[in-house]
Design an enzyme around this catalytic site. Structure first.
Site, mmCIF file in Angstrom:
data_model
loop_
_atom_site.group_PDB
_atom_site.id
_atom_site.type_symbol
_atom_site.label_atom_id
_atom_site.label_comp_id
_atom_site.label_asym_id
_atom_site.label_seq_id
_atom_site.Cartn_x
_atom_site.Cartn_y
_atom_site.Cartn_z
ATOM 1 N N ASP A 145 67.901 21.164 63.718
ATOM 2 C CA ASP A 145 67.478 20.290 64.808
ATOM 3 C C ASP A 145 68.555 19.270 65.163
ATOM 4 O O ASP A 145 68.252 18.119 65.453
ATOM 5 C CB ASP A 145 66.174 19.586 64.408
ATOM 6 N N CYS A 206 44.656 23.582 71.924
ATOM 7 C CA CYS A 206 45.805 22.679 71.850
ATOM 8 C C CYS A 206 46.112 22.046 73.204
ATOM 9 O O CYS A 206 46.562 20.893 73.276
ATOM 10 C CB CYS A 206 47.030 23.416 71.325
#
Length: 374
Positions: A145, A206
């Site tokens: 990341d 979600c």
């Protein structure tokens, strides 16, 4: 290279990965051309917000060999991070407590995973005959990341899971509470072809639970509306339309994961570094807001939280306090911080005080939290 058994090396890599604490290791090629149009459209819509780096580096995100010349394969890994018994739903529903995204409760994952990936790279090189060891531009390079890498599409291709409607990677045996990491390699390893089929079906839980409606369509996130983006990446003032929906979420947001049925299969992390520090899994908003900058820096040393800095930390906490039930102690804490940090923080403190003193909202405010789907 033809005489070397790369199939055995791939099996060894997966075994070494498990020994290093990764729950799964997959290997994929570097072809991400199918994702280039979608990424370009996402950027054209401005969904990246202030994250200008998402549009930088040309095509390196979708072309790993341009980021690291000579890259032939990407070794993808995942590591569980969810601490056990953090009672996330209970904290979300308690408006006086601060909700910190579960991934940030312990030590910063970047260094831990990058170190393990580097160790994996060393094991790989040690297993190679002299003629196959890295030369010139050839290298095994770890990413966590921290570079223009499309880690989720790579993880999807490598068989670590499928991309859910919330854009996160889901695994049928582990849910989504895990970190991803990549090791770029020049070695022509056999690739995994056991990609997991998308098992979201008709479920849209979600999307519906998102407090700020950050998903314009399934599989698309408008970061500008996402609480994780707003509390972490967004600099300056947070638009007022998002402040009440933020509730007590002061660093990140896990709602779209918490409600996902697949997360009933998630397993608690075995990594002690990811366990909560300084009671961040159940801390009071007021207690955190009263930290001095020195306390903030000390208590977030080695934590992902530190990267947002004291100003954004105080800004987020002020919003949380504004959303809490009216309380004279909260109002006193807010007043005491006026003029102490920055005009941006003062703006949010003034908003919080107005919320605290608004009789129409004082008794009606409820924090939207996902039901326990456990």
């Amino acid at each position: 290279m033809t005489d070397f058994d790369f199939y055995q090396l791939a099996r060894d890599i997966k075994r070494w990965g498990r020994e290093l604490g990764f729950q799964q290791v997959g290997i994929t090629d570097t072809d991400l051309s199918a994702h280039e149009p979608g990424l370009q459209h996402w950027l054209e819509q401005g969904y990246q917000g202030q994250m200008q780096w998402m549009a930088e580096h040309g095509n390196k995100r979708t072309r790993p060999a341009e980021l690291v010349p000579g890259t032939a394969r990407v070794i993808c890994v995942r590591m569980d991070y969810l601490p056990g018994d953090t009672e996330q739903i209970k904290v979300l529903k308690n408006p006086t407590q601060a909700y910190v995204s579960r991934y940030a409760l312990g030590r910063d994952y970047h260094k831990l995973i990058r170190k393990r990936l580097a160790q994996l790279g060393q094991k790989i090189e040690a297993a190679l005959p002299e003629g196959l060891r890295p030369q010139g531009e050839q290298q095994n390079r770890a990413f966590v990341d921290s570079a223009p890498v499309l880690e989720r599409p790579l993880a999807d291709k490598a068989g670590l899971g499928w991309t859910g409607k919330h854009t996160l990677i889901l695994n049928s045996e582990a849910g989504s509470w895990f970190f991803l990491g990549e090791l770029f390699t020049y070695l022509p390893l056999p690739v995994d072809t056991s990609e997991q089929p998308n098992r979201c079906g008709e479920c849209t839980a979600c999307l519906k639970v998102c407090p700020t409606d950050a998903f314009p369509t399934p599989y698309t996130l408008d970061a500008r509306r996402c609480i994780s983006y707003l509390t972490i990446e967004h600099k300056g003032s947070i638009p007022e339309e998002f402040r009440e929906p933020m509730g007590n979420r002061v660093f990140g947001c896990d709602d779209c994961q918490a409600i996902c049925p697949w997360n009933k299969y998630a397993k608690p992390t075995a990594e002690t570094d990811f366990l909560p520090r300084h009671s961040l899994d159940s801390a009071d908003l007021t207690t955190l807001f009263q930290w001095s900058e020195a306390q903030f820096l000390n208590n977030t040393e080695g934590s992902a939280i530190r990267r947002i800095g004291y100003e954004r930390w105080q800004r987020n906490l002020a919003i949380g306090l504004g959303n809490a039930p009216s309380d004279v102690r909260i109002q006193q804490a807010l007043q005491a911080q006026l003029g102490q940090v920055s005009p941006t923080v003062d703006e949010h403190i003034e908003w919080a005080l107005a919320q605290q003193n608004d009789p129409r909202k004082r008794r009606k405010r409820k924090i939207k939290a996902p039901p326990n789907s456990g």
